[in-house]
Design an enzyme around this catalytic site. Sequence first.
Site, PDB file in Angstrom:
ATOM      1  N   LYS A  13      32.510  10.547 -32.604  1.00 19.66           N
ATOM      2  CA  LYS A  13      33.082  10.106 -31.458  1.00 19.66           C
ATOM      3  C   LYS A  13      33.291   8.470 -31.611  1.00 19.66           C
ATOM      4  O   LYS A  13      33.925   8.159 -31.090  1.00 19.66           O
ATOM      5  CB  LYS A  13      32.271  10.279 -30.079  1.00 19.66           C
ATOM      6  CG  LYS A  13      32.355  11.711 -29.579  1.00 19.66           C
ATOM      7  CD  LYS A  13      31.528  11.715 -28.259  1.00 19.66           C
ATOM      8  CE  LYS A  13      29.902  11.461 -28.479  1.00 19.66           C
ATOM      9  NZ  LYS A  13      29.061  12.453 -28.895  1.00 19.66           N
ATOM     10  N   ARG A  88      27.683  12.976 -19.823  1.00 22.69           N
ATOM     11  CA  ARG A  88      26.570  13.764 -20.630  1.00 22.69           C
ATOM     12  C   ARG A  88      26.253  14.883 -19.691  1.00 22.69           C
ATOM     13  O   ARG A  88      25.358  15.750 -20.385  1.00 22.69           O
ATOM     14  CB  ARG A  88      25.559  13.109 -21.129  1.00 22.69           C
ATOM     15  CG  ARG A  88      25.813  13.026 -22.337  1.00 22.69           C
ATOM     16  CD  ARG A  88      24.747  12.039 -23.079  1.00 22.69           C
ATOM     17  NE  ARG A  88      24.298  12.006 -24.488  1.00 22.69           N
ATOM     18  CZ  ARG A  88      24.512  11.078 -25.420  1.00 22.69           C
ATOM     19  NH1 ARG A  88      25.525  10.208 -24.888  1.00 22.69           N
ATOM     20  NH2 ARG A  88      24.275  11.207 -26.538  1.00 22.69           N
ATOM     21  N   ARG A 127      22.931  11.984 -42.002  1.00 19.34           N
ATOM     22  CA  ARG A 127      22.461  11.015 -41.242  1.00 19.34           C
ATOM     23  C   ARG A 127      21.083  10.552 -41.130  1.00 19.34           C
ATOM     24  O   ARG A 127      20.709   9.519 -41.385  1.00 19.34           O
ATOM     25  CB  ARG A 127      23.129  11.188 -39.800  1.00 19.34           C
ATOM     26  CG  ARG A 127      23.463   9.966 -39.199  1.00 19.34           C
ATOM     27  CD  ARG A 127      23.352   9.922 -37.516  1.00 19.34           C
ATOM     28  NE  ARG A 127      24.790  10.137 -37.180  1.00 19.34           N
ATOM     29  CZ  ARG A 127      25.102   9.968 -35.959  1.00 19.34           C
ATOM     30  NH1 ARG A 127      24.147  10.040 -34.946  1.00 19.34           N
ATOM     31  NH2 ARG A 127      26.386  10.054 -35.345  1.00 19.34           N
ATOM     32  N   ARG A 137      18.642   3.765 -36.630  1.00 17.39           N
ATOM     33  CA  ARG A 137      18.412   3.895 -35.370  1.00 17.39           C
ATOM     34  C   ARG A 137      16.965   4.664 -35.086  1.00 17.39           C
ATOM     35  O   ARG A 137      17.001   5.697 -35.994  1.00 17.39           O
ATOM     36  CB  ARG A 137      19.751   4.886 -34.859  1.00 17.39           C
ATOM     37  CG  ARG A 137      20.828   4.032 -34.517  1.00 17.39           C
ATOM     38  CD  ARG A 137      21.892   4.838 -34.040  1.00 17.39           C
ATOM     39  NE  ARG A 137      21.556   6.003 -32.835  1.00 17.39           N
ATOM     40  CZ  ARG A 137      22.495   6.725 -32.258  1.00 17.39           C
ATOM     41  NH1 ARG A 137      23.716   6.552 -32.438  1.00 17.39           N
ATOM     42  NH2 ARG A 137      22.087   7.486 -31.394  1.00 17.39           N
ATOM     43  N   ARG A 148      18.651  16.390 -30.092  1.00 14.02           N
ATOM     44  CA  ARG A 148      19.725  15.933 -29.118  1.00 14.02           C
ATOM     45  C   ARG A 148      21.017  17.101 -29.292  1.00 14.02           C
ATOM     46  O   ARG A 148      21.672  17.057 -28.293  1.00 14.02           O
ATOM     47  CB  ARG A 148      20.295  14.804 -29.890  1.00 14.02           C
ATOM     48  CG  ARG A 148      19.223  13.510 -29.762  1.00 14.02           C
ATOM     49  CD  ARG A 148      19.560  12.165 -30.441  1.00 14.02           C
ATOM     50  NE  ARG A 148      20.729  11.833 -30.286  1.00 14.02           N
ATOM     51  CZ  ARG A 148      21.522  11.054 -30.841  1.00 14.02           C
ATOM     52  NH1 ARG A 148      21.233  10.862 -32.184  1.00 14.02           N
ATOM     53  NH2 ARG A 148      22.773  10.737 -30.717  1.00 14.02           N
TER      54      ARG A 148
HETATM   55  P1  AMP Z   1      24.061   8.142 -28.145  1.00 15.25           P
HETATM   56  O1  AMP Z   1      24.359   6.779 -28.932  1.00 15.25           O
HETATM   57  O2  AMP Z   1      25.343   8.185 -27.621  1.00 15.25           O
HETATM   58  O3  AMP Z   1      24.098   9.261 -29.044  1.00 15.25           O
HETATM   59  O4  AMP Z   1      22.963   7.885 -27.274  1.00 15.25           O
HETATM   60  C1  AMP Z   1      21.520   7.739 -27.577  1.00 15.25           C
HETATM   61  C2  AMP Z   1      20.661   8.317 -26.343  1.00 15.25           C
HETATM   62  O5  AMP Z   1      20.819   7.361 -25.443  1.00 15.25           O
HETATM   63  C3  AMP Z   1      20.739   9.648 -26.016  1.00 15.25           C
HETATM   64  O6  AMP Z   1      20.219  10.514 -26.891  1.00 15.25           O
HETATM   65  C4  AMP Z   1      20.057   9.349 -24.744  1.00 15.25           C
HETATM   66  O7  AMP Z   1      18.754   9.434 -24.878  1.00 15.25           O
HETATM   67  C5  AMP Z   1      20.571   8.401 -24.445  1.00 15.25           C
HETATM   68  N1  AMP Z   1      21.995   8.337 -23.534  1.00 15.25           N
HETATM   69  C6  AMP Z   1      23.082   7.830 -23.999  1.00 15.25           C
HETATM   70  N2  AMP Z   1      24.238   8.000 -23.290  1.00 15.25           N
HETATM   71  C7  AMP Z   1      23.709   8.603 -22.399  1.00 15.25           C
HETATM   72  C8  AMP Z   1      24.108   9.681 -20.825  1.00 15.25           C
HETATM   73  N3  AMP Z   1      25.366   9.330 -20.618  1.00 15.25           N
HETATM   74  N4  AMP Z   1      23.190  10.180 -20.240  1.00 15.25           N
HETATM   75  C9  AMP Z   1      21.719  10.271 -20.298  1.00 15.25           C
HETATM   76  N5  AMP Z   1      21.536   9.641 -21.544  1.00 15.25           N
HETATM   77  C10 AMP Z   1      22.190   8.816 -22.300  1.00 15.25           C
END
Ligand code: AMP
Length: 193
Positions: A13, A88, A127, A137, A148
């Site tokens: 994405k 999400r 990854r 990260r 996740r």
């Molecule tokens: P990402 O970079 O999108 O994979 O997000 C990393 C982490 O941020 C996720 O595992 C969640 O802990 C938090 N996070 C990101 N976007 C959201 C969202 N829309 N709702 C809740 N938690 C989020």
Amino acid sequence: MNIILLGPPGCGKGTQAERLQDKYGLVQLSTGEMLRAAVAAGTEIGLKAKAIMDEGKLVPDEVVVGIISDRVDQPDCKNGFILDGFPRTVAQAEALDRMLADKGMELHHVIEMVVDEDALFARIEKRAAEAAAGQVRADDNAETLRKRLDVYREQTAPILPYYRDRGRLKQVDGMATIEEVGEALKDIVEGGK
Ligand code: AMP
């Protein structure tokens, strides 16, 4: 033009959101990036979010909804935005619909990047191995990535029927090459397909 890109962690994405941003002058809004920035800056939101993120769980809906609501009002979003990692949960999807209606904004494309789970695991392991070699990260270790993926299945996948039932869900094959996925997205965005 406002777009949502959906799909599990590791589906690509972020990469495609960046390409859409460059190609169409849209702004990529990644809630994950915004939360990581808040953690790095040590803001109140960041302090609350850090432990949750490190465990691979979701930050409370009201926190991310508030972040997005403020962000889409910024002048750089006037050409449109790509939501990457938001919504999400079904509650976030509902809040987004209400928010956009209140602001007089529209959602033009909701696009799922469809991926094969086994292949995704392989990507996730890769990854995680890369992260272990040169940590990028904090949440990119195999265990957290698996967590996740579970969270995605349980809490995020239900938003697919939410959009499908409303006739708004479009799909692209997320297993194709970056270029091919980019072309499929271009067809949707330029052809209104
Ligand atoms: P990402 O970079 O999108 O994979 O997000 C990393 C982490 O941020 C996720 O595992 C969640 O802990 C938090 N996070 C990101 N976007 C959201 C969202 N829309 N709702 C809740 N938690 C989020």
